[in-house]
Design an enzyme around this catalytic site. Structure first.
Site, PDB file in Angstrom:
ATOM      1  CE  LYS A 176       3.308  -3.164  11.190  1.00  0.00           C
ATOM      2  NZ  LYS A 176       3.315  -4.649  11.133  1.00  0.00           N
ATOM      3  CB  SER A 213       3.728  -5.383   7.275  1.00  0.00           C
ATOM      4  OG  SER A 213       3.541  -5.788   8.617  1.00  0.00           O
ATOM      5  CB  SER A 266       5.120  -8.284   9.693  1.00  0.00           C
ATOM      6  OG  SER A 266       4.427  -8.479   8.485  1.00  0.00           O
TER       7      SER A 266
END
Lengths: 483, 493
Positions: free
Chosen positions: B78, B158, B182
């Site tokens: 990420k 996210s 997330s």
């Protein structure tokens, strides 16, 4: 208590001080970066200090220890649980956009500092709190025509903010408070107290009121960087407020700056930056928890502090409170004095340290650490005075030579032939020569003009280059003159 | 397309150690898959050369018989994780061009365990979002499609790029971070496993901060076993993060005993929301039946503060974010838009660098911390947070884990819910309380909705009891027998 006499009566000044003291520590409060003063710009900066993404603060245990020691040194409560908060504001030299500080739960609570006043009395000034926080960086506006440069060497350095109660009543008291605080910090080794380098900075809260009336509106004078300026700033600010009030005006609560060049205070320009700091607990740091036993151990390890040392000097060496106060102001001076006094006449030692040594150091612009004469060296000289090898008067000459050459007392006495003459034969022959040369004065003396005795002493001293033992000289001279 | 991209971590581990293929072959297959996955916009940066170099090093280790836990396993990272010398933007323009001079602790641990970096996964800007529509560099597409409907769907957020990459077989696994859901919500939307460990289990050092008291890194994988393996490599105390917990890391994989007999599984009745789709309700019931069939005992429990959790979260998280994001000021790194004064430079830089959702949350956060509002909002929210945590504490007196849906819906179409932030925030209703309490939670794919989209179930555990969470999750995984695959498979079918 100082009072300002206004046209409408007396006014009392009320002062509280906020001192920012830089913690002596090799590493910063949260980053581990070095803290050396005067390094090339931006060479003592870790990504944490520069607030790079994802960087996290970790508390420096040593800085905590320093703060606790300071708290103990000002007779304060140590809070076993304290909390770091973020104080949010934007400025180019504040990399994270917030300063990590302590707001509602500081590491040190209420304490007190004892002031030694000019009349020999003492007064206790309350300490509201002491908390740990980070310093900001430095904005350099003079490096470029349109740009500001930023030096982050100082960013993240540990500061102790020490806040006093509004207990001070004059500029002199404020000065005495700062000197005493600085003395304690130096004894503890927690701050070097060097105001020129900015390791001790002071914000002054000043208000005036009619004696006994409730507190007036205060103004804060920011960032004053010497004790003299603090006193000047307070003097000026108090008079300004009195004049304002007597003219029927009102004091507006504001932040002011001290203009050292003009000796006045003036309002800070940027009023639009009335900050709302949006304090909240820093989620990157857990509450700081101290072990009570660890605090106790620190307490036991504290050095003897100025107040205790002063009391001991008065008791042990029979010094006056004034002399004791002077000698304990700096740990190094106190240690120096004690080394000279050990096994000798303490009053004589104190006299030599405070008069001759301090005088010489003042002339040379040196501190006690830089003294060309060691305590052992001065002790040797005092010994020579006490055992009569050198007269008190010539000893001063010897001392001056010691300062100048760095040579030892006994060596100089020998080298320069300053040894006191205690041989009665030598003194007697000098007396005989003087009396022979001053026949008419001898006659006058014998006729009753006894104050001429001093004249003869002077003449004999002169003849012996001052080396004659004064007591012996007096005795022999009196005998001779008596015929 | 290669069968190598179909493997789980456990399978790849066996294949590598058994010399069935090399780490280089595994990396090459995934590098190709990452390229093939470009239509999903799941990656912000691809690092094929680094991947091959790391794979070669892994092969040498494998040859010497010195393979470590993640040896040769290709991962998507990420973009919130700082990776040394590799573009790290947190999905924001304000970090344009930023290449950190340091490596986050979690990724450093993964590399130290032998893992291979494929690239940086797209995400909602600064991890603020549940849809991956707020990415500065374009939305991520979910590789799944509704049956008979070709409209692109969101992957959740996210960690949407991570979830899409793992679901589309472009990476065997990915790192995610979870502040309010997330990891778990995009895992649910993309039909994969996503675990948020206990707060403090993984170091936050080097992870771009969103809300420091809630952020936590975790694994996103295609099996519960993989989550156990990968979490083991990510977790551990880090003296550089004061909030990282000095507790030992157990062997999570060894906790997967398949035996949950006698465990008490809490079912919170406050999670039965009005208007929740019946199929989610039904899936939840199936989950309850599965654990019961495996010998566990479902117990009805109550989390009375649940309804206050979401509002409290949307005060605390923006408050911390407003302060955490103050450092993006154009002075030292990333984007700078000049101005006539310092303040103007700040305004220009932050207006150009932050997207609308980030600006919204910075404003909310600034507001709730302001003098005069602090007590009513921030302080009250912190009190609610304490009560939420107390709810869980009470629940865990009566049960060992909780079982809930992960999200109140399946993936929605890109553009849906866009104009209604509140509806968007509701995505996190089942996940946010777990962050507020700092507990571990996992989302396991448990079935398909009527329109063919994956749905996840969430298992929540006691602090630092990831082992039990994983064990129960594996039971559900096995019982659900989830084998459906998304419409788009970068690594081939």
């Amino acid at each position: 208590m100082a009072v300002i006499r206004g046209s409408s009566g007396d006014w009392e000044v009320v002062i509280g001080l906020e001192v920012h003291a830089q913690v002596i520590s090799k590493a910063k409060l949260f980053s581990g970066a070095a803290t050396d003063f005067g390094a090339e710009p931006n060479t003592q900066v870790s990504p944490i200090d520069a607030a790079f993404p994802g960087m996290l603060p970790v508390i420096n245990r040593y800085c905590v220890e320093q703060a606790v020691k300071t708290g103990l040194g000002i007779n304060a409560e140590i809070n076993l649980v304290s909390v770091f908060d973020r104080k949010n504001y934007f400025y180019a030299d504040l990399p994270a956009g917030y300063q990590i500080s302590q707001y509602t739960r500081p590491i040190v609570g209420k304490g007190k500092i004892r002031l030694d006043l000019a009349d020999g009395s003492t007064r206790d000034i309350g300490i509201t709190r002491l908390h740990l926080e980070q310093d900001a960086g430095k904005s350099l506006h003079d490096q470029h025509a349109t740009l500001t440069y930023v030096d982050l060497n100082r960013a993240g350095v540990a500061l102790m903010e020490i806040v006093s109660e509004p207990d001070l009543r004059s500029a002199e008291e404020a000065g005495a408070y700062l000197r005493k605080l600085r003395s304690i910090l130096r004894y503890l080794g927690t701050c070097d107290g060097n105001m020129e380098e900015g390791s001790l900075r002071c914000d002054c809260n000043v208000s005036v009121r009619r004696p006994g009336a409730p507190l007036g509106t205060r103004c804060e004078i920011k960032n004053v960087n010497s004790i003299r300026y603090v006193m000047q700033a307070i003097e000026h600010e108090a008079r300004r407020q009195v004049e304002l009030l007597e003219e029927g005006g009102a004091v507006e609560q504001e932040t002011r700056l001290f203009d050292a060049g003009k000796g006045i205070t003036r309002p800070m320009r940027s009023k639009e930056h009335a900050h709302d700091y949006r304090y909240f607990p820093d989620p990157d740091l857990l509450p700081l928890r101290l072990d009570a036993n660890w605090v106790e151990a620190l307490k036991r390890s504290l050095p003897e502090l100025p107040d205790a040392k002063k009391a001991r000097f008065i008791e042990q060496y029979r010094l006056s409170p004034d002399d004791a106060g002077v000698l304990v102001a700096e740990q190094a001076s106190a240690d120096y004095f004690e080394a000279v006094a050990r096994g000798r006449d303490a009053k004589l030692a104190a006299n030599w340290v405070m008069v001759e040594l301090y005088g010489a150091l003042n002339r040379l612009g040196l501190g006690i650490e830089g003294s060309p004469v060691s305590a052992a060296g001065l002790g040797e000289l005092v010994d020579l005075v006490i055992d009569g090898t050198v007269s008190g008067r010539l000893a001063k000459e010897v001392f001056a030579a010691m300062i100048e050459t760095g040579k030892g007392a006994a060596f100089l006495v020998e080298e320069r032939g300053l040894k006191q003459v205690t041989d009665s034969g030598a003194i007697e022959s000098a007396i005989a020569a003087v009396l022979a040369a001053q026949g008419d004065k001898v006659a006058e003396y014998r006729a009753g003009k006894e104050k001429l005795f001093g004249f003869f002493v002077g003449q004999v001293m002169k003849a012996t280059q001052g080396k004659a033992n004064p007591a012996l000289l007096n005795e022999l001279l009196r005998k001779k003159l008596a015929g | 397309m290669s069968a190598l991209t179909q493997l789980t971590i456990a399978e790849a581990r066996a294949g590598l150690r058994g010399r069935q293929f090399s780490a280089r072959e595994l990396a090459e297959a995934h590098i190709a898959a990452v390229a093939a996955a470009r239509p999903l916009n799941a990656f912000l940066a691809e690092t094929p050369e680094r991947a091959l170099a790391m794979a070669d090093a892994a092969d040498q280790r494998l040859q010497r018989g010195e393979a470590r836990a993640m040896e040769g396993i290709p991962l998507a990272i990420k973009d919130l994780f700082c990776t040394e010398g590799v573009l790290t933007t947190a999905g924001s323009r304000i970090l344009d061009g930023f290449k950190p001079p340091y490596e986050s602790t979690v990724t450093a641990k993964l590399w130290a365990a032998g893992a291979v970096m494929l690239g940086k996964a797209n995400m909602d800007e600064f991890a603020m979002g549940s849809s991956n529509v707020t990415c500065a560099h374009g939305a991520v597409e979910n590789p799944w499609r509704r049956r008979g409907d070709n409209r692109p769907l969101v992957p959740g957020g996210s960690s949407g790029g991570s979830a899409a990459a793992v679901a589309a077989r472009a990476a065997i696994a990915a790192t995610g971070t979870d502040t309010g859901g997330s990891i778990r919500q995009p895992a649910s939307f993309c039909g994969i496993v996503g675990m948020k460990p206990t707060y403090g289990r993984c170091s936050r050092w080097g992870i771009v901060a969103f809300a420091s008291s809630l952020d936590q890194a975790g694994p996103m994988t295609r099996s519960v076993r993989d989550a156990a393996i990968m979490l083991g490599a990510m977790a551990g105390h880090d003296p550089k993060d004061s909030t990282s917990a000095p507790v030992p890391v157990p062997d999570f994989e060894a906790a997967l005993t398949g035996d949950i007999r006698g465990l008490k599984i809490g079912v919170p009745h406050e999670y039965r929301l009005d208007g929740m789709p019946a199929e989610i309700e039904a899936l939840w019931q199936r989950g309850i039946d599965w654990v019961k069939a495996a010998g566990a005992e479902p117990v009805e429990i109550s989390l009375p503060m649940t309804k206050y959790a979401l509002p409290a979260y949307y005060i605390i998280a923006p408050a911390e974010a407003s302060s955490n994001l103050a450092r993006y000021d154009g002075v030292r790194f990333g984007l700078r838009v000049p101005g006539g004064s310092l303040d103007e430079m700040y305004e220009n830089t932050r207006a150009a660098g932050f997207g609308a959702e980030v600006r919204r949350r910075v404003l909310i956060g600034t507001y709730v911390l302001s003098a005069g509002y602090y007590d009513a909002y921030y302080l009250k929210a912190q009190q609610v947070r304490t009560l939420v945590a107390r709810d869980f504490g009470a629940a865990f007196q009566r049960c060992d884990v909780l079982l809930t849906p992960t999200a109140p819906s399946a993936a929605f179409a890109i553009g849906e819910k866009q104009d209604d932030p509140i509806a968007m925030y509701l995505n996190d209703v089942f996940t946010v309380p777990v962050n507020l309490a700092g507990l571990p939670g996992i989302s396991v794919p448990a079935g398909l909705a009527a329109d063919g989209l994956p749905l996840g179930l969430q298992v929540i555990g006691r602090a630092f009891d990831e082992a039990t969470v994983l064990r129960v999750a594996e039971i559900i995984e096995t019982a659900a027998g989830f084998t459906a695959k998304p419409a788009f498979l970068a690594g081939g079918g």
